[in-house]
Design a protein around this motif. Sequence first.
Motif, short mmCIF file in Angstrom:
data_model
loop_
_atom_site.label_atom_id
_atom_site.label_comp_id
_atom_site.label_asym_id
_atom_site.label_seq_id
_atom_site.Cartn_x
_atom_site.Cartn_y
_atom_site.Cartn_z
N LEU A 26 0.66 -1.18 -0.40
CA LEU A 26 -0.11 0.02 -0.16
C LEU A 26 0.83 1.28 -0.13
O LEU A 26 1.49 1.34 0.46
N GLN A 27 1.10 2.07 -1.05
CA GLN A 27 1.84 3.62 -0.84
C GLN A 27 1.02 4.44 -1.25
O GLN A 27 -0.17 4.00 -2.67
N GLY A 28 1.50 5.36 -1.36
CA GLY A 28 1.33 6.64 -1.95
C GLY A 28 2.20 7.90 -1.80
O GLY A 28 3.47 7.91 -0.68
N VAL A 29 1.31 8.73 -2.55
CA VAL A 29 2.03 11.07 -1.61
C VAL A 29 0.51 11.05 -0.45
O VAL A 29 0.16 11.00 -0.98
N VAL A 30 2.19 11.44 0.42
CA VAL A 30 0.49 12.21 1.08
C VAL A 30 1.30 13.75 1.44
O VAL A 30 2.53 14.04 1.72
N SER A 31 0.56 14.82 1.22
CA SER A 31 1.26 16.81 1.64
C SER A 31 0.97 16.26 2.54
O SER A 31 0.72 16.11 3.35
N SER A 32 2.44 17.62 2.61
CA SER A 32 2.61 17.80 4.12
C SER A 32 2.01 18.89 4.83
O SER A 32 1.33 19.69 3.69
N ARG A 38 6.67 20.58 0.33
CA ARG A 38 6.44 19.17 0.82
C ARG A 38 5.40 18.00 0.73
O ARG A 38 4.80 17.91 0.55
N VAL A 39 5.85 17.23 0.33
CA VAL A 39 5.05 15.65 0.52
C VAL A 39 5.89 14.77 0.52
O VAL A 39 7.21 14.31 0.59
N TYR A 40 5.37 14.10 0.90
CA TYR A 40 6.06 12.50 1.87
C TYR A 40 5.73 11.20 0.75
O TYR A 40 4.50 11.23 0.17
N VAL A 41 6.36 10.46 0.71
CA VAL A 41 5.48 8.95 0.21
C VAL A 41 6.23 7.86 1.45
O VAL A 41 7.11 8.04 1.76
N SER A 42 4.65 7.19 1.04
CA SER A 42 4.67 6.61 2.56
C SER A 42 4.23 5.25 1.84
O SER A 42 3.85 5.16 0.23
N SER A 43 4.21 3.91 2.57
CA SER A 43 4.67 2.50 2.14
C SER A 43 4.22 1.64 3.25
O SER A 43 4.84 1.71 4.35
N VAL A 44 3.35 0.36 2.90
CA VAL A 44 3.24 -0.66 3.98
C VAL A 44 2.85 -1.85 3.48
O VAL A 44 2.70 -2.11 2.11
N ALA A 45 4.00 -2.72 3.91
CA ALA A 45 4.55 -3.98 2.60
C ALA A 45 3.26 -4.88 3.37
O ALA A 45 2.92 -4.56 4.40
N ALA A 46 3.03 -5.94 2.02
CA ALA A 46 1.59 -6.45 2.13
C ALA A 46 3.06 -7.91 3.20
O ALA A 46 4.42 -8.10 2.36
N GLY A 47 2.36 -8.22 4.46
CA GLY A 47 2.51 -9.70 4.41
C GLY A 47 3.64 -9.22 5.78
O GLY A 47 3.07 -9.59 6.79
N THR A 48 4.98 -8.48 5.79
CA THR A 48 6.03 -7.75 6.85
C THR A 48 4.83 -6.84 7.52
O THR A 48 5.25 -6.79 8.11
N HIS A 49 4.11 -6.32 6.95
CA HIS A 49 3.58 -5.06 7.25
C HIS A 49 4.98 -3.87 7.73
O HIS A 49 4.03 -3.05 8.75
N ALA A 50 5.76 -4.67 6.82
CA ALA A 50 6.97 -3.16 6.94
C ALA A 50 6.59 -1.78 6.34
O ALA A 50 5.85 -1.38 5.46
#
Length: 155
Positions: A26-32, A38-50
């Motif tokens: 699950l990934q995307g761009v989030v405004s500051s 400024r924007v942030y790139v955020s992500s959560v890995a499937a399975g490991t949830h890193a």
Amino acid sequence: MLAVVPPARPRKLAKVPFVELADGRLQGVVSSGSDVERVYVSSVAAGTHAYHCSTNNNRPCGGLRGAPCKHLQALADEALIQYGVDRVARYLRVDVGDGLATGRELLALLNGQAEPTPAAVVFSRFLRHLAYLELPACTVTLPELHWFPATGAGR
């Protein structure tokens, strides 16, 4: 032909202009919240949830202090709106039981930890999507958008 899944509910794009379930995350761009440039790139890995959050030029988010930051919560909130609870939970491989209502609740179910992930791929995909907004209006088919559903005439 690839079927395009409509959003589960309409969403506002100001805070999270780009969210996707792709590349095993699950990934995307989030405004500051503090700097409009400024924007942030955020992500959560499937399975490991890193999880990871950084600026578009790979500076780590200051809110990652042993737990997901507010950018990850906003990303999860918008993913639930865009794709629906069931699809997001299935993609991340997490059991939501009777369901959930917020990204914060979703993130609380995950057992991952912070793990660096490069932001460049997600950010460049976001920029490519933005480039389509700058194209002049026309009725000619764009080859790279042949899968996108037609709107307007005939509907």
